[in-house]
Design a protein around this motif. Structure first.
Motif, mmCIF file in Angstrom:
data_model
loop_
_atom_site.group_PDB
_atom_site.id
_atom_site.type_symbol
_atom_site.label_atom_id
_atom_site.label_comp_id
_atom_site.label_asym_id
_atom_site.label_seq_id
_atom_site.Cartn_x
_atom_site.Cartn_y
_atom_site.Cartn_z
ATOM 1 N N VAL A 1 4.742 -0.993 7.501
ATOM 2 C CA VAL A 1 3.063 -1.296 8.175
ATOM 3 C C VAL A 1 2.462 -0.052 8.376
ATOM 4 O O VAL A 1 1.816 -0.793 8.132
ATOM 5 N N THR A 2 3.373 0.717 8.227
ATOM 6 C CA THR A 2 2.410 1.920 7.875
ATOM 7 C C THR A 2 1.343 2.349 6.877
ATOM 8 O O THR A 2 0.398 2.311 7.064
ATOM 9 N N LEU A 3 2.374 1.437 5.237
ATOM 10 C CA LEU A 3 1.374 1.702 4.567
ATOM 11 C C LEU A 3 0.065 0.534 4.509
ATOM 12 O O LEU A 3 -0.739 1.099 4.293
ATOM 13 N N PHE A 4 0.498 -1.179 5.422
ATOM 14 C CA PHE A 4 -0.163 -1.922 5.254
ATOM 15 C C PHE A 4 -1.910 -1.081 6.434
ATOM 16 O O PHE A 4 -2.618 -0.979 5.568
ATOM 17 N N CYS A 5 -1.294 -0.231 7.358
ATOM 18 C CA CYS A 5 -2.659 -0.157 7.596
ATOM 19 C C CYS A 5 -3.248 1.259 7.092
ATOM 20 O O CYS A 5 -4.406 0.886 7.410
ATOM 21 N N LEU A 6 -2.404 1.840 6.919
ATOM 22 C CA LEU A 6 -3.220 2.945 5.829
ATOM 23 C C LEU A 6 -4.365 2.440 5.290
ATOM 24 O O LEU A 6 -5.028 3.246 4.659
ATOM 25 N N ASN A 7 -3.702 1.769 4.780
ATOM 26 C CA ASN A 7 -4.760 1.354 3.135
ATOM 27 C C ASN A 7 -5.634 0.250 3.719
ATOM 28 O O ASN A 7 -6.689 0.320 3.446
ATOM 29 N N PHE A 8 -5.396 -0.175 5.143
ATOM 30 C CA PHE A 8 -6.695 -0.897 5.815
ATOM 31 C C PHE A 8 -7.562 -0.369 6.208
ATOM 32 O O PHE A 8 -8.951 -1.037 6.302
ATOM 33 N N ILE A 9 -6.848 1.387 6.884
ATOM 34 C CA ILE A 9 -8.368 1.852 7.715
ATOM 35 C C ILE A 9 -9.107 2.437 5.986
ATOM 36 O O ILE A 9 -9.921 2.798 5.925
ATOM 37 N N GLY A 10 -7.939 2.417 4.874
ATOM 38 C CA GLY A 10 -9.155 3.270 4.032
ATOM 39 C C GLY A 10 -10.367 2.216 3.013
ATOM 40 O O GLY A 10 -11.072 2.722 2.545
#
Lengths: 325, 304, 308
Positions: C287-296
């Motif tokens: 979830v953390t990785l997903f969120c960071l990628n989406f924010i990026g």
């Protein structure tokens, strides 16, 4: 009539990601007719919708563009047809020349391939590689390219801009089309090369009797080449007439301003004239006549009503309230 | 063309040289390492070390010997596996790793390009969003999470595939899938972006205006410009797949270089780790070199 | 700012052919404000920001609300699935340690490594890249050649090497990862700087006698921030992934400290008997990785909306 355009409208959906999606009206109800062998110029500033008009009828609009109205070419409907049915006309009946020859050719393919493939797709079973090559080389020679045999095997980047534009013209001519649409064919070229290209187009018109639609912002360029001039402003036709009518009896204030702003008029006044104001924001067009904010003769009703088309002479039409200029 | 090749090959030599140099000095200067004179070493090993590394000579001479040996493909004996040289261990693991790697690259290219093209042609449609969502998942979920999940599903629950072992085709399925998923995702995203950009090129409009069918526009006019950026992906992909193979070989218990490497790292087998790093460095440099040469060959505008 | 405004115009021209370039910028908003609005209109990015804040708050404060410690052993509950009454919200591992606390503590480490290492690479990359680009000429080509050479090195292996030699320390991981990631950052900044220094406002600053230092600080760096922030946001997940990867292999964070990678490695070994062990850290990490990628991705679209 060879080409009939009726009430053509071209819209673009614009999404800035900030606001709601907006609709940009690039062409707002254009009707025009073109006869076999006729030679027409479409003149207007950038943003006047003149290129989009013809992109729409060739099915070349980007995905966010849509066209409405009706267009027929030799009794065949063109607008919003499938690529498959358009491909029987594109490149065969109608050839197109683009503004920037530096990018209009595929950098990864040899000139010869890009030429002969036009014959390859339009002649189907009759296609013969050898004769296609011969005809392509003849055509290169026809558009006055030196060493056509050698150039046949060149890549685009090995040619100068003027040479590339000649290749693009040769490509448009290969199938002997009935109509050629030349979209600002000289804008990206050096001035000396410009004259050569125009001379070439003139020569083609004289010898092949191919109709040419020349899309340009450069009014003087048109004079020697075309029979009829259509002036567009903000997606609408504001004035139509023969070369003489436009140059000597222009009725619309925009046409007059355009004429006054051409470099040939500089000697008289000693300085270059420019049209006051900015072209209108296509997302936010003024109500009434789109030219009214820049017009020197603006009246109250110009700001609310769109002026109807008015007949001055048989082929001379103008959309302006003001009479007897 | 030949001179360009020569130049490009010459320019990759310094990189390799730097890798070997760093390797040499790291191995030498490591505190508590095998060459730390503070630490007593069994006489037998000391004699061996002396023989291989010429420890009694001055450091630059030692460096020279090391360089010479590496150029001959000799990384010295392993510290932990007394009966093997590092080169033997690498040679042993190489067939396994290269099979995995090549299969993964092949799979990534085929599926990735296919998905990317589909997404680009149906831009902003449900299919596009689905493919891009899957791609995001593929990039985000780390291989060491994906591997256990797949093992659990295919191996434990459904019993379809073996979860360890080596030798048959079925043993490769899961490792190759785990290895290629992130790469498939990367390739799909790159292909989509690249094809969309290419389709906006004026020369594609020219091709359309000439009456070319979509099929021909894609295969003849858009293909090369779309695929050239994918070519440069091969360099980083090699590095990524090598890194991934370390995890995959550990999880699936495969006898490849990656597992030797991790065992070496955990056992402080300095020479083995060193040798593998130099070898991997060499592979990556080689791949980047190949990519550049292919690029030059495929793009007529690059002058040599 | 100028770069951003230009970016907007390029985007317009990409959407609709050159013919109609509308000045569509909303009146009275700076490009940063426009980018912010665009980001807020991106649902995936907004949801990601909210989720990420929740995860961060949970990781920082969550362990305070559990009766269990990082390495306290609950002898009554060893290897039990999630259970509310005993306050083992995520269950326990086979040693009876509480997974809720261990997962959140692991999250602290992972997030901290991600942020710190990215910050290190951010600073090095900006300084290095802007100097190379601004100096130009020989200095530039030597500096960038150096970056090229480092780029070709298999860095992951050097980091593993470092951990072999210097023992497994979390600080080493910070420095090592930061030192690797600055390369791309430097390239981006250098590219931006090269084009920025041709701009009239930099010329103007030079004419007025501003020092090189102040030109770089006041005019160059602020204008390269857009792409650099995007890249930095996308670097954080890479770093977190890298740390988990090392920890998973047993080369990163060491017991009794916890990290998502360590927990996943432990869980993976007992996946058949105790699937919850791998589940909670794996979900948190994913979830953390997903969120960071989406924010990026969202930031990239917002700052340079060309590819939308």
């Amino acid at each position: 009539m060879m080409l009939t355009i009726e009430n053509l409208r071209v819209d673009f959906t614009v999404d800035s990601g900030i606001q709601r999606k907006q609709t940009l009206q690039a062409v707002r109800g254009v009707s025009l007719e073109l006869d076999q062998g006729e030679n027409v110029a479409i003149v207007g500033e950038s943003g006047s919708g003149k290129s989009q008009l013809f992109n729409a009828l060739m099915g070349l609009l980007p995905p966010n563009g849509s066209a409405h109205g009706s267009v027929s070419f030799n009794q065949q409907a063109l607008l919003n047809q499938s690529d498959k049915s358009l491909n029987k006309i594109r490149g065969k009946e109608i050839g197109m020349i683009f503004q920037d020859p530096m990018t209009a050719l595929n950098p990864y393919l040899r000139i010869g391939k890009q030429l002969t493939e036009v014959l390859e797709v339009h002649e189907g079973a009759n296609f013969n590689k050898e004769s296609a090559k011969r005809r392509a080389i003849e055509m290169l020679d026809r558009v006055k390219i030196k060493d056509p045999e050698q150039r046949f095997n060149s890549y685009p980047h090995e040619l100068s801009g003027g040479m590339r534009q000649r290749v693009v013209i040769a490509m448009a001519l290969l199938c002997k089309p009935k109509l050629i649409i030349a979209d600002e064919p000289t804008t990206a070229l050096d001035v000396t090369v410009q004259t050569e290209i125009i001379r070439l187009l003139k020569d083609i018109y004289r010898k092949e009797r191919t109709s040419i639609v020349l899309i340009t912002h450069d009014l003087p360029l048109v004079a020697g080449l075309c029979d009829r001039i259509i002036v567009m402003y903000a997606g609408k036709i504001v004035e139509t007439g023969t070369v003489d009518e436009i140059f000597y009896k222009a009725q619309h204030p925009y046409t007059q301003a355009l004429l006054a702003a051409t470099p040939t008029n500089t000697e008289k006044s000693g300085k270059m004239l420019a049209i006051d104001g900015q072209p209108p924001d296509p997302l936010n067009l003024p109500a009434g006549c789109a030219f009214s904010p820049r017009c020197a003769f603006v009246e109250e009703r110009c700001k609310t009503e769109s002026p109807p088309e008015r007949k001055i002479d048989a082929g001379h039409l103008v959309s302006c309230f003001r009479e007897n200029n | 063309m030949l001179s360009y090749f020569a130049k490009r090959i010459a320019s990759s030599i310094p990189t390799l040289f730097i890798i070997i140099t760093i390797a040499f000095f790291m191995i030498r200067l490591a505190p508590g390492g095998p060459f730390d004179s503070e630490r007593p070493v069994p006489a037998e090993i000391a004699a061996n070390l002396e023989k291989v590394y010429h420890l009694n000579d001055p450091l630059p001479v030692q460096y020279g010997y090391y360089l010479l040996n590496v150029l001959k493909g000799d990384f010295g004996p392993s510290f932990k596996y007394h009966d093997f040289t590092v080169s033997e261990l690498i040679a042993q693991g190489f067939p396994v790793s290269i099979q995995l790697g090549l299969l993964a690259i092949l799979l990534s290219l085929m599926i990735g390009v296919l998905l990317g093209v589909i997404a680009a042609l149906r831009q902003n449609s449900a299919i596009d969003y689905l493919v891009m969502g899957l791609a995001m998942t593929g990039i985000t979920i780390p291989n060491f999470v994906m591997a256990p999940i797949l093992i659990l599903l295919f191996g434990v629950f459904w019993g379809l595939l073996p979860t360890s072992g080596w030798g048959e085709l079925k043993h490769m399925v899961l490792p190759v899938i785990v290895l290629s998923l992130p790469q498939i995702a990367t390739v799909a995203r790159m292909t989509r972006a690249s094809l969309i950009e290419t389709l906006n090129m004026p020369y594609i409009r020219t091709a359309k205006a000439k009456g070319l069918p979509t099929r021909l526009i894609l295969s003849r006019h858009a293909s090369r410009a779309t695929l050239l950026p994918i070519l440069s992906w091969l360099g980083p992909a090699t590095a990524a797949i090598i890194t991934g193979s370390v995890v995959v070989e550990t999880i699936f218990g495969l006898p490849g270089i990656g597992r030797h490497f991790i065992n070496g790292a955990l056992n402080r087998d300095y020479t083995l780790v060193m040798g593998v790093v130099v070898f991997y460095g060499f592979l990556i440099i080689l791949m980047n070199l190949l990519v550049d040469l292919l690029y030059a060959w495929l793009d007529p505008r690059i002058k040599y | 700012m100028l770069g951003l405004i230009q970016g907007l115009n390029t985007k317009m021209s990409a959407l609709i052919p050159n013919e109609i370039i509308a000045d569509n910028a909303v009146v009275g908003l700076s490009p940063w404000q426009q980018a912010w609005r665009r980001l807020l209109n991106n649902k995936a990015a907004v949801v990601s920001i909210v989720l990420l804040v929740i995860i961060a708050v949970l990781c920082i404060f969550g362990p305070l609300f559990s009766p269990w410690e990082l390495d306290s052993v609950d002898w009554d509950n060893m290897g039990t699935p999630p259970h509310l009454q005993s306050h083992h919200y995520f269950g326990t591992d086979s040693n009876g340690r509480d997974l809720f606390v261990r997962t959140l503590e692991g999250g602290r480490i992972s997030l901290m490594v991600g942020l710190l290492a990215t910050a290190v690479s951010f600073i090095i990359g900006i300084i290095y890249g802007s100097i190379a680009g601004y100096a130009g000429g020989k200095t530039d080509s030597i500096m960038m050649r150096f970056v090229d050479v480092l780029y070709a090195l298999p860095f992951m292996f050097f980091v593993i090497l470092l951990t072999v030699y210097f023992g497994r320390s979390i600080w080493l991981i910070f420095i090592a990862i930061g030192a690797v990631e600055w390369l791309t950052m430097a390239r981006i900044v250098r590219g931006q700087t090269l084009s920025l220094k041709q701009r009239s406002f930099v010329e103007a600053a030079r004419v007025t006698g501003a020092s090189h230092y102040s030109i770089i600080k006041r005019h160059i760096i602020p204008n390269t921030l857009g792409p650099v922030i995007v890249y930095a946001t996308l670097t954080v997940p890479q770093v977190i992934l890298f740390e988990s990867f090392l920890s998973f292999l047993g080369l990163g964070v060491q017991e009794p400290m916890s990290s998502w990678g360590v927990l996943i490695a432990e869980g993976a070994q007992q996946m058949e008997s105790a699937p919850w062990m791998v589940l909670s850290p794996a979900i948190m990490l994913a979830v953390t990785l997903f969120c960071l990628n989406f924010i990026g991705d969202g930031l990239r679209d917002a700052l340079d909306p060309k590819d939308r």
